[in-house]
Write an enzyme that holds these catalytic residues in place. Structure first.
Site, PDB file in Angstrom:
ATOM      1  N   LYS A  74       0.874  -1.110   0.113  1.00 39.11           N
ATOM      2  CA  LYS A  74      -0.021   0.045   0.033  1.00 39.11           C
ATOM      3  C   LYS A  74       1.030   1.150   0.074  1.00 39.11           C
ATOM      4  O   LYS A  74       1.880   1.189   0.442  1.00 39.11           O
ATOM      5  CB  LYS A  74      -0.760   0.083   1.246  1.00 39.11           C
ATOM      6  N   ASP A 128      -7.155   4.452  -4.491  1.00 42.83           N
ATOM      7  CA  ASP A 128      -7.734   4.112  -3.172  1.00 42.83           C
ATOM      8  C   ASP A 128      -8.400   5.420  -2.827  1.00 42.83           C
ATOM      9  O   ASP A 128      -8.714   6.146  -3.831  1.00 42.83           O
ATOM     10  CB  ASP A 128      -6.801   3.612  -1.964  1.00 42.83           C
TER      11      ASP A 128
HETATM   12  P1  NDP Z   1     -13.230   7.424  -2.061  1.00 42.21           P
HETATM   13  O1  NDP Z   1     -12.088   8.564  -1.885  1.00 42.21           O
HETATM   14  O2  NDP Z   1     -13.755   7.412  -3.461  1.00 42.21           O
HETATM   15  O3  NDP Z   1     -14.529   7.763  -1.300  1.00 42.21           O
HETATM   16  C1  NDP Z   1     -14.198   7.819   0.104  1.00 42.21           C
HETATM   17  C2  NDP Z   1     -15.661   8.172   0.920  1.00 42.21           C
HETATM   18  O4  NDP Z   1     -15.601   7.863   1.961  1.00 42.21           O
HETATM   19  C3  NDP Z   1     -16.050   9.596   0.464  1.00 42.21           C
HETATM   20  O5  NDP Z   1     -17.671   9.574   0.322  1.00 42.21           O
HETATM   21  C4  NDP Z   1     -15.706  10.222   1.862  1.00 42.21           C
HETATM   22  O6  NDP Z   1     -16.316  11.418   1.841  1.00 42.21           O
HETATM   23  C5  NDP Z   1     -15.828   9.416   2.756  1.00 42.21           C
HETATM   24  N1  NDP Z   1     -15.004   9.531   3.857  1.00 42.21           N
HETATM   25  C6  NDP Z   1     -13.889   9.895   4.098  1.00 42.21           C
HETATM   26  N2  NDP Z   1     -13.426   9.926   5.387  1.00 42.21           N
HETATM   27  C7  NDP Z   1     -14.775   9.976   5.927  1.00 42.21           C
HETATM   28  C8  NDP Z   1     -15.141   9.792   7.618  1.00 42.21           C
HETATM   29  N3  NDP Z   1     -14.063  10.128   8.425  1.00 42.21           N
HETATM   30  N4  NDP Z   1     -16.065   9.604   7.859  1.00 42.21           N
HETATM   31  C9  NDP Z   1     -17.209   9.268   6.932  1.00 42.21           C
HETATM   32  N5  NDP Z   1     -17.000   9.376   5.683  1.00 42.21           N
HETATM   33  C10 NDP Z   1     -15.658   9.436   5.214  1.00 42.21           C
HETATM   34  O7  NDP Z   1     -12.520   6.126  -1.695  1.00 42.21           O
HETATM   35  P2  NDP Z   1     -12.989   4.579  -1.827  1.00 42.21           P
HETATM   36  O8  NDP Z   1     -14.376   4.352  -2.339  1.00 42.21           O
HETATM   37  O9  NDP Z   1     -12.066   4.295  -3.273  1.00 42.21           O
HETATM   38  O10 NDP Z   1     -12.654   3.768  -0.896  1.00 42.21           O
HETATM   39  C11 NDP Z   1     -13.409   3.700   0.404  1.00 42.21           C
HETATM   40  C12 NDP Z   1     -13.005   2.649   1.112  1.00 42.21           C
HETATM   41  O11 NDP Z   1     -12.752   1.411   0.345  1.00 42.21           O
HETATM   42  C13 NDP Z   1     -11.437   2.884   1.621  1.00 42.21           C
HETATM   43  O12 NDP Z   1     -11.590   1.997   3.013  1.00 42.21           O
HETATM   44  C14 NDP Z   1     -10.577   2.062   0.626  1.00 42.21           C
HETATM   45  O13 NDP Z   1      -9.355   1.549   1.248  1.00 42.21           O
HETATM   46  C15 NDP Z   1     -11.500   0.778   0.673  1.00 42.21           C
HETATM   47  N6  NDP Z   1     -11.334   0.003  -0.973  1.00 42.21           N
HETATM   48  C16 NDP Z   1     -11.388   0.759  -1.986  1.00 42.21           C
HETATM   49  C17 NDP Z   1     -11.084  -0.020  -3.260  1.00 42.21           C
HETATM   50  C18 NDP Z   1     -10.977   0.484  -4.479  1.00 42.21           C
HETATM   51  O14 NDP Z   1     -10.761  -0.040  -5.438  1.00 42.21           O
HETATM   52  N7  NDP Z   1     -10.997   2.002  -4.556  1.00 42.21           N
HETATM   53  C19 NDP Z   1     -10.741  -1.582  -3.091  1.00 42.21           C
HETATM   54  C20 NDP Z   1     -10.993  -1.939  -1.632  1.00 42.21           C
HETATM   55  C21 NDP Z   1     -11.227  -1.272  -0.681  1.00 42.21           C
HETATM   56  P3  NDP Z   1     -15.877  12.979   1.019  1.00 42.21           P
HETATM   57  O15 NDP Z   1     -16.533  12.763  -0.323  1.00 42.21           O
HETATM   58  O16 NDP Z   1     -16.322  14.100   2.124  1.00 42.21           O
HETATM   59  O17 NDP Z   1     -14.610  12.977   1.133  1.00 42.21           O
HETATM   60  O1  2IT Z   2      -7.848  -1.769  -0.535  1.00 43.55           O
HETATM   61  C1  2IT Z   2      -7.894  -2.117  -1.952  1.00 43.55           C
HETATM   62  O2  2IT Z   2      -8.005  -3.491  -2.212  1.00 43.55           O
HETATM   63  C2  2IT Z   2      -7.544  -1.112  -3.024  1.00 43.55           C
HETATM   64  N1  2IT Z   2      -7.325  -0.227  -2.814  1.00 43.55           N
HETATM   65  C3  2IT Z   2      -7.348  -1.829  -4.243  1.00 43.55           C
HETATM   66  C4  2IT Z   2      -6.014  -1.994  -4.759  1.00 43.55           C
HETATM   67  C5  2IT Z   2      -5.609  -2.467  -6.036  1.00 43.55           C
HETATM   68  O3  2IT Z   2      -4.414  -2.662  -6.683  1.00 43.55           O
HETATM   69  O4  2IT Z   2      -6.633  -2.640  -7.067  1.00 43.55           O
END
Ligand code: NDP
Ligand code: 2IT
Length: 446
Positions: A126, A166
């Site tokens: 990461k 992420d």
């Molecule tokens: P984004 O940046 O696209 O979205 C994050 C979301 O979380 C936004 O709506 C943000 O709000 C909100 N947020 C951030 N901080 C807080 C908080 N303290 N309290 C409440 N809401 C909050 O990120 P992703 O959707 O990509 O990632 C979300 C989660 O999923 C993370 O934990 C990430 O590690 C995990 N993940 C992501 C993957 C991916 O492929 N993207 C794969 C697997 C897991 P705001 O819009 O106001 O900033």
């Molecule tokens: O938390 C996760 O699994 C991710 N942010 C996706 C990582 C990736 O390499 O696609």
């Protein structure tokens, strides 16, 4: 608890006391796999656990960048290459002010076992920065990404380490990062980063994959445990990449999404319009407080969606770590929740998870339920290697197969160790950890 596991945990609590998120992630994994160490006492002399919890490499670097007024700022950049037993290091980059070394280590540690569960050949890593992309211009985002890549490029490669997105890193940032990598290296090396745009080496379906995969996993859980999904009232926290595609697939499958959130507040709407959420978050990059005006219905409130009393059967936390503590877990269960599946990484703390297990709630841990994103990243790597692209339907079908296979691995481990049928935590950890340990041992003193 097994004495070897508890000794290693004690040592870590003193060595890594300043990294609470990392300790939390390690405790969650190790406390549910001690049967492996009961079965294999020889692992202690082989220092299997010590090898598992120590990152192979941690890189920290300076990221200077200038804003549109010419003022120079400095952020910290990180890449934690935790374990590459199963393949090239693989994992996302997060740009968020809360990023520090402990957060990077927890995410990289989780990623090792998540990636193992995907059945694809990828190790765990990461990276990211404490840079806050909010309210920055496109030009500022580009200059930051370029400066970040000026250091990162020497540590990555299609067979070495393959970053992706992420929190705070989506298609726009990946484009800038990859563009600069190519300019530095003078080659195209498509497989060096995933989540790319479709026009220059990305995979159809990657954008949707984490959220869609989460719902495919929920469907498997419901099928295996005789839970009907139609009209189930569902809270999806977050409104970013994972939350948006989880909510749309959930609706497509007949669930009723009644609330979503962001870092400032949440919306409640019996007729939730996901296209309005997309417009606010994907196009305008602004706050959900605009929802009611744009949709013409629903309510907006400041604060956490988990501090509100919303009747719901399913909860899908898709925002960030530690959103749900014990008190919030009790509240959602009191409000009718029977199933919690993590789209985010570690959104529930360990007390909340314990409470679910004790109260017969079906709980899917992130390393199983949100693995569809990284799995589809690995499919993007395969397409890049073959210099071919699959259709959306082909990718989506492979994603469904992978989520079904992950669910089966959890269930098989639960059966093998005679665990309760809602103990997906132990199931996922046992299945993921066993694969990594077996590879590590087979390769000597890895
Ligand atoms: P984004 O940046 O696209 O979205 C994050 C979301 O979380 C936004 O709506 C943000 O709000 C909100 N947020 C951030 N901080 C807080 C908080 N303290 N309290 C409440 N809401 C909050 O990120 P992703 O959707 O990509 O990632 C979300 C989660 O999923 C993370 O934990 C990430 O590690 C995990 N993940 C992501 C993957 C991916 O492929 N993207 C794969 C697997 C897991 P705001 O819009 O106001 O900033
Ligand atoms: O938390 C996760 O699994 C991710 N942010 C996706 C990582 C990736 O390499 O696609």
């Amino acid at each position: 608890m097994n004495s070897y596991v508890s000794r290693v945990l004690d040592e870590m609590r003193s060595k890594d006391a300043s990294q609470p998120e990392f300790l939390q992630a390690v405790e969650e994994v190790l406390s549910s796999v001690d049967m492996i160490f009961e079965k294999h006492p020889e692992y202690e002399k082989m220092a299997v656990l010590e090898r598992l919890v120590e990152p192979e490499r941690m890189i920290q670097f300076k990221v200077p960048w200038s804003d549109d007024n010419g003022t120079i700022h400095v952020n910290r950049g990180y890449r934690v290459q935790f374990n590459n037993c199963l393949g090239p290091y693989k994992g996302g980059l997060r740009f968020h002010p809360s990023v520090n070394l402990g957060v990077m280590k927890f995410l990289a540690f989780e990623q090792i076992f998540k990636n193992a569960l995907t059945t694809l050949p990828i190790g765990g890593a990461k990276g990211g920065s404490d840079f806050d992309p909010k309210d920055k211009s496109d030009a500022e985002i580009m200059r930051f990404c370029q400066s970040f890549m000026v250091e990162l490029y020497r540590h990555i490669g299609a067979d070495v380490d393959v970053p992706a997105g992420d929190m705070g890193v989506g298609a726009r940032e990946i484009g800038y990062l990859y563009g600069y990598y190519r300019r530095i290296r003078g080659n195209s090396e498509r497989g060096v980063i995933t989540g790319k745009g479709i026009g220059y080496g990305g995979s159809l379906g990657r954008k949707e994959a984490t959220g869609f995969g989460l719902i495919y996993f929920v469907m498997e859980m419901c099928k295996a445990n005789n839970i009907a999904v139609t009209n189930k009232r569902t809270i999806v926290s977050g409104s970013g990449n994972v939350a948006i595609y989880a909510a749309s697939k959930a609706m497509e499958m007949g669930m009723k999404v009644v609330a979503m959130s962001d870092s400032k507040g949440y919306i409640i709407d019996e007729n939730l319009d996901i296209n309005v959420v997309k417009r606010i978050k994907e196009v305008e990059r602004t706050s959900l407080s605009k929802y009611v005006e744009y949709a013409g219905h629903g309510e907006y409130h400041e604060g956490s969606v988990y501090d509100a009393d919303i009747a719901c059967e399913f909860v899908l936390p898709c925002a960030t770590q530690n959103e749900i503590n014990l008190e919030r877990a009790k509240r959602i269960v009191k409000n009718g929740c029977v199933l919690v599946a993590e789209g985010a990484n570690m959104p529930n703390n360990n007390e909340a998870i314990k409470y679910y297990l004790e109260n017969n709630i079906y709980f899917a841990p992130g390393k199983a339920a949100n693995a569809g994103g990284v799995a589809t990243s690995a499919l993007e790597m395969s397409q890049n290697s073959m210099r071919l692209s699959w259709s959306f339907e082909e990718v989506d079908e492979k994603l469904q197969g992978i989520m079904t296979a992950i669910h089966k691995q959890c269930k098989d481990a639960m059966k093998e160790y005679d665990l309760a049928d809602n103990n997906y935590v132990a199931g996922a950890n046992i299945a993921g950890v066993s694969k990594v340990i077996d590879a590590m041992i087979a390769m000597g003193d890895y």
